[in-house]
Scaffold this motif. Structure first.
Motif, PDB file in Angstrom:
ATOM      1  N   GLU A  23       0.825  -1.208   0.000  1.00 15.53           N
ATOM      2  CA  GLU A  23       0.000   0.000   0.000  1.00 15.53           C
ATOM      3  C   GLU A  23       0.857   1.256   0.000  1.00 15.53           C
ATOM      4  O   GLU A  23       0.488   2.267  -0.580  1.00 15.53           O
ATOM      5  N   VAL A  49      -0.019  10.579   2.653  1.00 12.18           N
ATOM      6  CA  VAL A  49      -1.025   9.552   2.384  1.00 12.18           C
ATOM      7  C   VAL A  49      -0.602   8.713   1.193  1.00 12.18           C
ATOM      8  O   VAL A  49       0.186   9.141   0.357  1.00 12.18           O
ATOM      9  N   ASP A  68      -8.114  -4.045   7.393  1.00 10.46           N
ATOM     10  CA  ASP A  68      -7.116  -3.579   6.439  1.00 10.46           C
ATOM     11  C   ASP A  68      -5.732  -3.646   7.081  1.00 10.46           C
ATOM     12  O   ASP A  68      -5.624  -3.641   8.306  1.00 10.46           O
ATOM     13  N   ARG A  72      -6.804   4.387   7.829  1.00 10.62           N
ATOM     14  CA  ARG A  72      -7.292   5.208   6.719  1.00 10.62           C
ATOM     15  C   ARG A  72      -7.745   6.572   7.220  1.00 10.62           C
ATOM     16  O   ARG A  72      -8.136   6.736   8.371  1.00 10.62           O
ATOM     17  N   HIS A  74     -10.733   9.256   6.059  1.00 17.00           N
ATOM     18  CA  HIS A  74     -11.951   9.368   5.254  1.00 17.00           C
ATOM     19  C   HIS A  74     -12.364  10.821   5.148  1.00 17.00           C
ATOM     20  O   HIS A  74     -12.432  11.525   6.156  1.00 17.00           O
ATOM     21  N   TYR A 102     -10.152  10.075  10.914  1.00 16.30           N
ATOM     22  CA  TYR A 102      -9.136   9.028  11.029  1.00 16.30           C
ATOM     23  C   TYR A 102      -9.862   7.768  11.474  1.00 16.30           C
ATOM     24  O   TYR A 102     -10.635   7.798  12.430  1.00 16.30           O
ATOM     25  N   THR A 105      -8.654   1.183  10.558  1.00 15.84           N
ATOM     26  CA  THR A 105      -9.266   0.078   9.829  1.00 15.84           C
ATOM     27  C   THR A 105      -8.476  -1.222   9.947  1.00 15.84           C
ATOM     28  O   THR A 105      -8.814  -2.205   9.295  1.00 15.84           O
ATOM     29  N   VAL A 123     -10.874   8.185   0.355  1.00 20.09           N
ATOM     30  CA  VAL A 123     -10.227   7.384   1.399  1.00 20.09           C
ATOM     31  C   VAL A 123      -8.748   7.252   1.057  1.00 20.09           C
ATOM     32  O   VAL A 123      -8.393   6.948  -0.077  1.00 20.09           O
ATOM     33  N   VAL A 125      -4.834   5.805   2.577  1.00 21.34           N
ATOM     34  CA  VAL A 125      -4.042   5.022   3.524  1.00 21.34           C
ATOM     35  C   VAL A 125      -3.021   5.933   4.186  1.00 21.34           C
ATOM     36  O   VAL A 125      -2.450   6.808   3.537  1.00 21.34           O
TER      37      VAL A 125
END
Length: 142
Positions: A23, A49, A68, A72, A74, A102, A105, A123, A125
């Motif tokens: 990721e 991010v 996850d 994440r 959002h 925040y 996840t 969204v 990471v």
């Protein structure tokens, strides 16, 4: 279809086998988004991010219950009062009022939309190592 729709904003590849490490390879904004409000927003966040996407959940849609490999951020873009994010069994409505959330996840979570309009979130990471920096800033945690 009532399932989720994903639109990637940052280039990269992800494989489920490598999860979190993969990721973090999503680190370059798409050339089509350079100089846009999307790039400006992502650059304004208090931490770097990765793997930013626009997620659309149509009316009647839901995600499977899952975890996850990383937390994440959002930003709800559109929502309705019957769309919820559920974390560890607690359902919360995330209104599209400009707030950034925040969400850890790495814990079991899902989202569902029982409303009549799409639930659309940006969204992104964040790196596990950046959580302490993020928590020192004004924010909402769910």
């Amino acid at each position: 279809s009532s399932g989720p729709v994903f639109a990637n904003l940052i280039r990269g590849e992800r494989t489920l086998e490598n999860g979190y490490r993969e990721e973090l390879k999503f680190a370059s904004i798409l050339s089509e988004l350079k100089g846009t409000v999307v790039e400006e927003f992502l650059d304004s966040l208090p931490v770097p991010v990765y793997r930013a996407r626009i997620l659309t959940l149509a009316p009647g849609g839901k995600y499977s219950l899952h975890r996850d490999p990383s937390p994440r951020i959002h930003l709800p873009l559109t929502s309705n009062s019957r769309a919820f994010f559920q974390l560890e069994g607690r359902a919360v409505h995330l209104p599209a009022d400009g707030s950034i959330y925040y969400t850890d996840t790495r814990l079991e979570h899902t989202a569902y939309n029982n409303g009549d309009v799409d639930r659309i979130h940006l969204v992104a990471v964040i790196n596990n190592d950046d959580i302490s920096t993020l928590l020192q800033k004004p924010h909402t945690i769910i």
